[in-house]
Design an enzyme around this catalytic site. Structure first.
Site, short mmCIF file in Angstrom:
data_model
loop_
_atom_site.label_atom_id
_atom_site.label_comp_id
_atom_site.label_asym_id
_atom_site.label_seq_id
_atom_site.Cartn_x
_atom_site.Cartn_y
_atom_site.Cartn_z
N CYS A 99 -5.81 -2.73 2.64
CA CYS A 99 -5.66 -2.89 4.46
C CYS A 99 -6.84 -2.73 5.58
O CYS A 99 -7.64 -3.68 5.05
CB CYS A 99 -4.61 -1.67 4.04
SG CYS A 99 -3.70 -1.57 5.80
N GLU A 131 1.03 -1.34 -0.09
CA GLU A 131 -0.42 -0.10 0.67
C GLU A 131 0.55 1.38 0.06
O GLU A 131 2.02 0.87 0.69
CB GLU A 131 -0.85 -0.37 1.41
CG GLU A 131 -1.67 1.04 1.25
CD GLU A 131 -2.27 1.05 2.76
OE1 GLU A 131 -2.06 0.99 3.51
OE2 GLU A 131 -3.42 1.72 3.14
N LYS A 186 -9.12 3.49 -2.27
CA LYS A 186 -9.76 2.33 -0.96
C LYS A 186 -11.11 2.81 -0.45
O LYS A 186 -11.71 3.87 -0.03
CB LYS A 186 -8.72 2.94 0.24
CG LYS A 186 -8.54 2.25 1.43
CD LYS A 186 -7.01 2.84 2.32
CE LYS A 186 -7.16 1.79 3.22
NZ LYS A 186 -5.98 2.39 4.08
N1 LIG Z 1 -2.97 1.59 6.17
C1 LIG Z 1 -3.96 0.61 6.54
O1 LIG Z 1 -5.73 0.73 6.73
C2 LIG Z 1 -3.70 -0.14 8.24
C3 LIG Z 1 -5.04 -0.12 8.60
C4 LIG Z 1 -5.07 -0.83 10.48
O2 LIG Z 1 -3.98 -0.90 10.88
C5 LIG Z 1 -5.89 -1.84 11.04
O3 LIG Z 1 -6.03 -2.06 11.87
O4 LIG Z 1 -7.12 -2.22 10.52
#
Ligand SMILES: NC(=O)CCC(=O)C(=O)O
Length: 264
Positions: A143, A41, A109
Site C-alpha cells: 500500500c 492488505e 511493511k
Molecule cells: N493502507 C495504506 O497504506 C493506505 C495508504 C494511503 O491511503 C495513501 O494515500 O498513501
C-alpha cells in the site's frame, strides 16, 4: 502466469469470517485456473489496530492456512498482508507461498501510514521483499510503500519483473493510487499487480480499483469497485521487450545521483 486478484470486502476485527471469505475466493480462483492468487492488505483483521493484542496473528494461523492451500491446489499465493504479532510488536506482514507450499517471502511493511495510525500501533519492517515464483524474480510492497519510488526501484534493481501491491487504499485518494501504480510500472518497466479492498470500516470507504499494469503502462485489468475476483494473464517476455526498447536501466547514472544526495 495467470493471476487472480481477490478484491474482497474485509470484516472489521473478525478474523474467522475473513479466513472463511478468503478461502471461498481462493477456491473459486483455483476452479478458474489461477496460477497465482493475490489477496489485499490486512485481510485478517482490517485496520482494527486498537484490538491487535487480541486479534493479530501470533500463532502462524495465516501461514499454515496459506501453505496448506498452496500445496493442496498447486497454486502460488501472494498472501496480501495480515496483522501479526512477533517479537518486538505488531507488524503488517506479507507472506508469499509458492505452489509447492514453501514460504518464499515474509515482508513487513516498510513505511507506516500516519493517516491510518500505523505509526502508533505497528512496527516498521526493514527487509526488501523480493522473491522467486516459477523462476521469475518478483517484488512485494504494501500500500503506502508505493509512494516511495526509490523503494520500488530497489526491487527492480534486485531483479523484480513483477511487483505485487496489496492495499487498503481509501476511495478519497484513489486517483493517487491509480497514477502512482501506473508510474511505478512505467518507470521500472515491470508488471504491477495491485489488489485493493472494497467496502468500508468505521473510518474509511475503500476504493477497489485493483489493477494489473503492463511494463509499457497499459492497464490490463481494472476492477473498479466490483467485489470479487479479476483475472489477467501476464507474459513476462514483455518486460525484456520494453527494457530493450527504452534501456532505462542501462542509461541510469548512479554516481551522478549519489553526488547530489542530500545528507541531513
Ligand atoms: N493502507 C495504506 O497504506 C493506505 C495508504 C494511503 O491511503 C495513501 O494515500 O498513501
Amino acid at each position: 502466469m495467470k493471476i487472480a486478484c481477490v478484491q474482497m470486502d474485509i470484516a472489521f476485527g473478525q478474523p474467522d469470517l475473513n479466513f472463511q471469505q478468503a478461502a471461498g475466493y481462493m477456491e473459486e480462483a483455483v476452479r478458474n485456473g489461477a496460477e497465482t492468487i493475490v489477496l489485499p492488505e490486512m485481510w485478517n483483521t482490517g485496520y482494527a489496530l486498537t484490538e491487535l493484542e487480541a486479534l493479530a496473528d501470533s500463532t502462524n494461523r495465516t501461514l499454515d492456512f496459506l501453505v496448506r492451500f498452496a500445496k493442496e491446489h498447486n497454486v502460488n499465493i501472494v498472501g496480501g498482508s495480515v496483522s501479526t504479532k512477533k517479537q518486538g510488536g505488531f507488524y503488517n506482514t506479507m507472506y508469499v507461498v509458492n505452489n509447492s507450499g514453501e514460504l518464499v517471502s515474509e515482508y513487513d511493511k516498510a513505511h507506516r501510514f500516519g493517516l491510518m495510525d500505523e505509526h502508533i500501533h505497528l512496527e516498521e519492517g526493514s527487509g526488501l521483499g523480493t522473491f522467486e515464483l516459477d523462476g521469475t524474480v518478483c517484488g512485494g510492497v504494501i500500500c503506502y510503500d508505493i509512494r516511495f519510488p526509490e523503494w520500488i526501484r530497489a526491487q527492480a534493481l534486485n531483479g523484480a519483473k513483477v511487483v505485487f501491491v496489496p492495499a487498503e487504499w481509501p476511495e478519497a485518494r484513489i486517483d493517487h493510487w491509480r497514477i502512482l501504480l501506473q508510474a511505478r510500472a512505467i518507470e521500472n518497466q515491470c508488471f504491477i499487480v495491485a489488489v485493493n479492498r472494497v467496502g468500508s470500516d468505521p473510518k474509511n470507504e475503500f476504493g477497489g480499483s485493483s489493477m494489473v499494469i503492463a511494463p509499457w503502462g497499459e492497464i490490463r485489468l481494472d476492477m473498479q469497485k466490483q467485489e470479487g475476483i479479476g483475472y489477467a494473464d501476464i507474459d513476462l517476455s514483455e518486460v525484456e521487450e520494453v527494457r530493450k526498447r527504452i534501456p532505462v536501466f542501462a542509461d541510469r547514472r548512479d554516481p551522478l545521483y549519489d553526488s547530489f544526495k542530500k545528507i541531513d
